[in-house]
Design a protein around this motif. Structure first.
Motif, PDB file in Angstrom:
ATOM      1  N   THR A 155       2.435   7.047  -0.156  1.00 38.61           N
ATOM      2  CA  THR A 155       1.562   7.338  -1.169  1.00 38.61           C
ATOM      3  C   THR A 155       0.171   8.083  -0.506  1.00 38.61           C
ATOM      4  O   THR A 155      -0.374   7.381   0.465  1.00 38.61           O
ATOM      5  N   TYR A 173      -3.690   9.810  -1.150  1.00 38.44           N
ATOM      6  CA  TYR A 173      -4.599   9.648  -2.156  1.00 38.44           C
ATOM      7  C   TYR A 173      -5.789  10.963  -2.050  1.00 38.44           C
ATOM      8  O   TYR A 173      -5.707  11.319  -1.069  1.00 38.44           O
ATOM      9  N   ARG A 188       7.087   3.830  -7.536  1.00 40.16           N
ATOM     10  CA  ARG A 188       6.264   4.915  -7.125  1.00 40.16           C
ATOM     11  C   ARG A 188       6.502   5.914  -8.379  1.00 40.16           C
ATOM     12  O   ARG A 188       5.716   6.782  -8.464  1.00 40.16           O
ATOM     13  N   ALA A 200       3.667   7.993 -10.270  1.00 38.33           N
ATOM     14  CA  ALA A 200       3.815   9.402 -10.184  1.00 38.33           C
ATOM     15  C   ALA A 200       3.597   9.928 -11.774  1.00 38.33           C
ATOM     16  O   ALA A 200       2.689  10.878 -12.272  1.00 38.33           O
ATOM     17  N   ASP A 206       8.799   8.942  -2.396  1.00 36.49           N
ATOM     18  CA  ASP A 206       9.689   7.778  -2.680  1.00 36.49           C
ATOM     19  C   ASP A 206      10.934   7.726  -1.981  1.00 36.49           C
ATOM     20  O   ASP A 206      11.856   8.532  -2.435  1.00 36.49           O
ATOM     21  N   ILE A 238       3.228  11.577  -3.714  1.00 36.74           N
ATOM     22  CA  ILE A 238       3.997  10.371  -3.708  1.00 36.74           C
ATOM     23  C   ILE A 238       5.304  10.549  -3.214  1.00 36.74           C
ATOM     24  O   ILE A 238       6.062  11.331  -3.845  1.00 36.74           O
ATOM     25  N   PRO A 249      -3.641   9.294  -6.886  1.00 33.83           N
ATOM     26  CA  PRO A 249      -2.497   9.481  -5.754  1.00 33.83           C
ATOM     27  C   PRO A 249      -2.366  11.199  -5.954  1.00 33.83           C
ATOM     28  O   PRO A 249      -2.529  11.616  -7.097  1.00 33.83           O
ATOM     29  N   ASP A 293      -1.449  -0.187  -1.853  1.00 35.66           N
ATOM     30  CA  ASP A 293      -1.126   0.446  -3.194  1.00 35.66           C
ATOM     31  C   ASP A 293      -2.017  -0.172  -4.475  1.00 35.66           C
ATOM     32  O   ASP A 293      -2.080  -1.411  -4.696  1.00 35.66           O
ATOM     33  N   SER A 342       8.520   6.465   2.982  1.00 35.99           N
ATOM     34  CA  SER A 342       8.145   6.303   1.588  1.00 35.99           C
ATOM     35  C   SER A 342       6.332   6.154   1.999  1.00 35.99           C
ATOM     36  O   SER A 342       6.137   5.557   2.825  1.00 35.99           O
TER      37      SER A 342
END
Lengths: 272, 298
Positions: A74, A76, B15, B19, A26, A24, A21, B8, A72
């Motif tokens: 993620t 990569y 999360r 991180a 959140d 991110i 990642p 994921d 939210s």
């Protein structure tokens, strides 16, 4: 832990095949404060006095705009992600927050390295010459004076502002809006970036400049780990991004492969 | 529903844990004070280029151009001399009133411009702040540096005025340099503190001109503050005596003029000037740094 840090810089997965990642986000909420947004009766001196006397809590001259509401996702390494959505859906605000230029009101954003926002609205000094603006812009991006001396002629060349005479030594306020946008884009595209955020940059300039800037962005993308692209041109998104996130009124409506997301988005826009 | 759309690989981790696992840092987090100082040092070229650009830009639309750098302080001095020296004739008690007035005015203008610029340092550069990443303290620093350059021009004009009005050249003139240094440190701190305050309290911009005018009348720019002692209670007189701007102005006068009246002894003035510079300089910097994260929000 140690093997993660030892991986080659251009790898997109770890030794065990996990994706790495880079950004991110959140459950992020972003709230803007806008001053002086009220109009009419609320803006009169009497109304202001009344507010003070009655100790009213919320100031009508201060309005809060809840631009992003609980987003939210993620991202990569090696991904190019398109951000789509109608005007005012919070795309640009979200990019600013990922770049660390605007603090998240709630939630958190984690990034690898320092993401760079490549926008066309970097405010420069209109009273100064184009050359001086190039120097200032590069210094503001953290280049050293030697680096600036080296890249400044390239930037002026790339922007093409000197194609019709010596415009680089004229004050920037004398430029047409297209020329201003071209110079700004050329300045911000002069640097290498880890995580690159591009805000509508491809829309600037004439067809020839657009081709040149698209090529430059592909180059930048090859160097960068992750690219985010905000654009209203679905064609551009399809060309450059394999994943897309669709924001509507500050909420993610869809997140997935570009083909599916853009199709749903186009259907939605056609229905409205 | 939107949250589950992300595939994921590390399912089971939140999360934040993800991180932490890959060493990602919080976007826009505030650096430590030491790191912040280092960042700011790395941006010193930006600060000086920006200040230089501002000086050049400020008169670019005027026909006389950069000549206004000299004309502005001169015209200012002429106006105040006309009113306080000729019409009201406050010059009675002070020897060489023109030099006295000009020193006070130019030194005060330095702090005044920094304060007025500092209050808007964040609000008037929101576009730049939201577009580029740089230590925000660079802006108040650049504003101070811009005004410092105006001060240097003003000092050159001042030296000419002081010489023309018959003051002798002495070694004491060199004391202008440390006085400038101390006032600049004070001003940087002031600009930083006001920048943060002004970014939150937008009314401050409207109030500042009145604050600065009151401050000017309390700083012995146009007349000697010794007059105050006759009417004021002791505590208020002490307060006037501790006024940092009065102290800086008197230091400049002490350096440039032979018989300038001082409110306190010179060593005491130097001590107070240093204390003020350190207090406001460091205090302002720390105060500004603590708000670093917030400046993009407006």
């Amino acid at each position: 832990m140690a093997d993660l840090n030892a991986m080659p810089a251009d790898a997109t997965t770890t030794a065990v095949g996990e994706r790495i990642p880079t950004v991110i986000v959140d459950d992020v909420h972003l709230i803007y404060r806008v001053y002086g947004a009220s109009s009419g009766a609320a803006a009169s001196p009497v109304a202001a006095l009344k507010r003070i006397v009655t100790r009213e809590k919320s100031r009508p001259t201060l309005r809060e705009v809840h631009a992003v509401k609980g987003v939210s996702f993620t991202a990569y390494r090696g991904e190019a992600i398109g951000l789509i959505g109608s005007n005012g859906s919070g795309k640009s605000t979200l990019l600013r927050a990922v770049a660390g230029l605007m603090p998240a009101t709630r939630g958190a954003i984690y990034t690898q390295g320092q993401p760079s926002l490549l926008g066309v609205n970097a405010a420069l000094l209109g009273d100064l010459s184009g050359e001086r603006n190039v120097t200032l812009g590069c210094l503001a991006m953290g280049m050293t004076p030697e680096q600036v001396r080296k890249v400044a002629p390239e930037i002026i060349d790339f922007s093409g502002i000197n194609e019709r005479g010596d415009f680089a030594s004229l004050p920037m306020r004398t430029y047409s809006s297209g020329m201003q946008a071209r110079l700004r884009f050329s300045i911000s595209a002069a640097k290498k970036h880890d995580v690159l955020l591009i805000d509508e940059a491809l829309a600037t300039g004439d067809t020839r400049f657009r081709r040149r800037s698209e090529q430059r962005i592909r180059q930048l993308r090859a160097d960068a780990g992750t690219v985010f692209l905000v654009s209203h041109s679905i064609g551009t998104i399809r060309d450059t991004c394999e994943r897309s996130i669709w924001l509507e009124s500050g909420v993610i409506r869809m997140d997935g492969p570009t083909d599916e997301v853009t199709k749903a988005y186009e259907d939605y826009m056609a229905r409205r | 529903m939107a949250n589950t759309a992300v595939a994921d690989a590390d399912s089971g981790l939140t999360r934040a844990q993800l991180a932490a696992r890959y060493g990602l840092s919080v976007a826009g987090a505030r650096p430590t004070l030491a790191a912040y100082v280092r960042q700011l040092w790395a941006y010193r070229h930006f600060i000086s280029a920006y200040a230089h650009a501002k000086v050049t830009a400020s008169f670019s639309q005027a026909r006389l151009g950069q000549l206004w750098q000299v004309l502005t302080p001169l015209t200012n001095a002429a106006v105040y001399f006309l009113i306080f020296g000729v019409i009201l004739n406050t010059s009675g008690e002070v020897e060489n009133f023109i030099a006295y007035l000009c020193v006070g005015l130019f030194v005060f203008t330095f702090t005044q411009s920094v304060a007025l610029g500092g209050v808007q340092a964040i609000t008037s550069h929101l576009g730049l702040i939201r577009a580029l990443h740089f230590p925000r303290a660079a802006l108040p620093f650049a504003i101070t540096l811009t005004q410092f350059r105006h001060l240097v021009t003003a000092i050159v004009v001042l030296v000419a005025i002081v010489l023309v009005t018959g003051e002798p050249i002495t070694l004491e003139w060199l004391l202008v340099l440390p006085a400038m240094l101390l006032q600049t440190v004070f001003n940087v701190g002031l600009a930083l503190a006001l920048a943060r305050a002004g970014s939150k309290m937008t009314d401050l911009k409207q109030v500042m001109p009145f604050v600065m005018r009151t401050w000017m009348y309390g700083s012995g720019v146009l007349y000697s503050v010794q007059n105050f002692a006759k009417h004021l209670p002791t505590w208020a007189a002490t307060l006037v005596e501790l006024n940092p701007l009065l102290i800086y102005i008197e230091l400049f006068r002490h350096a440039l003029m032979e018989n300038a009246p001082l409110t306190s002894a010179a060593p005491r003035l130097w001590l107070l000037a240093t204390v003020w510079a350190l207090l406001v300089g460091i205090g302002g910097f720390v105060y500004f740094w603590r708000g670093e994260k917030e400046y993009g929000r407006g």
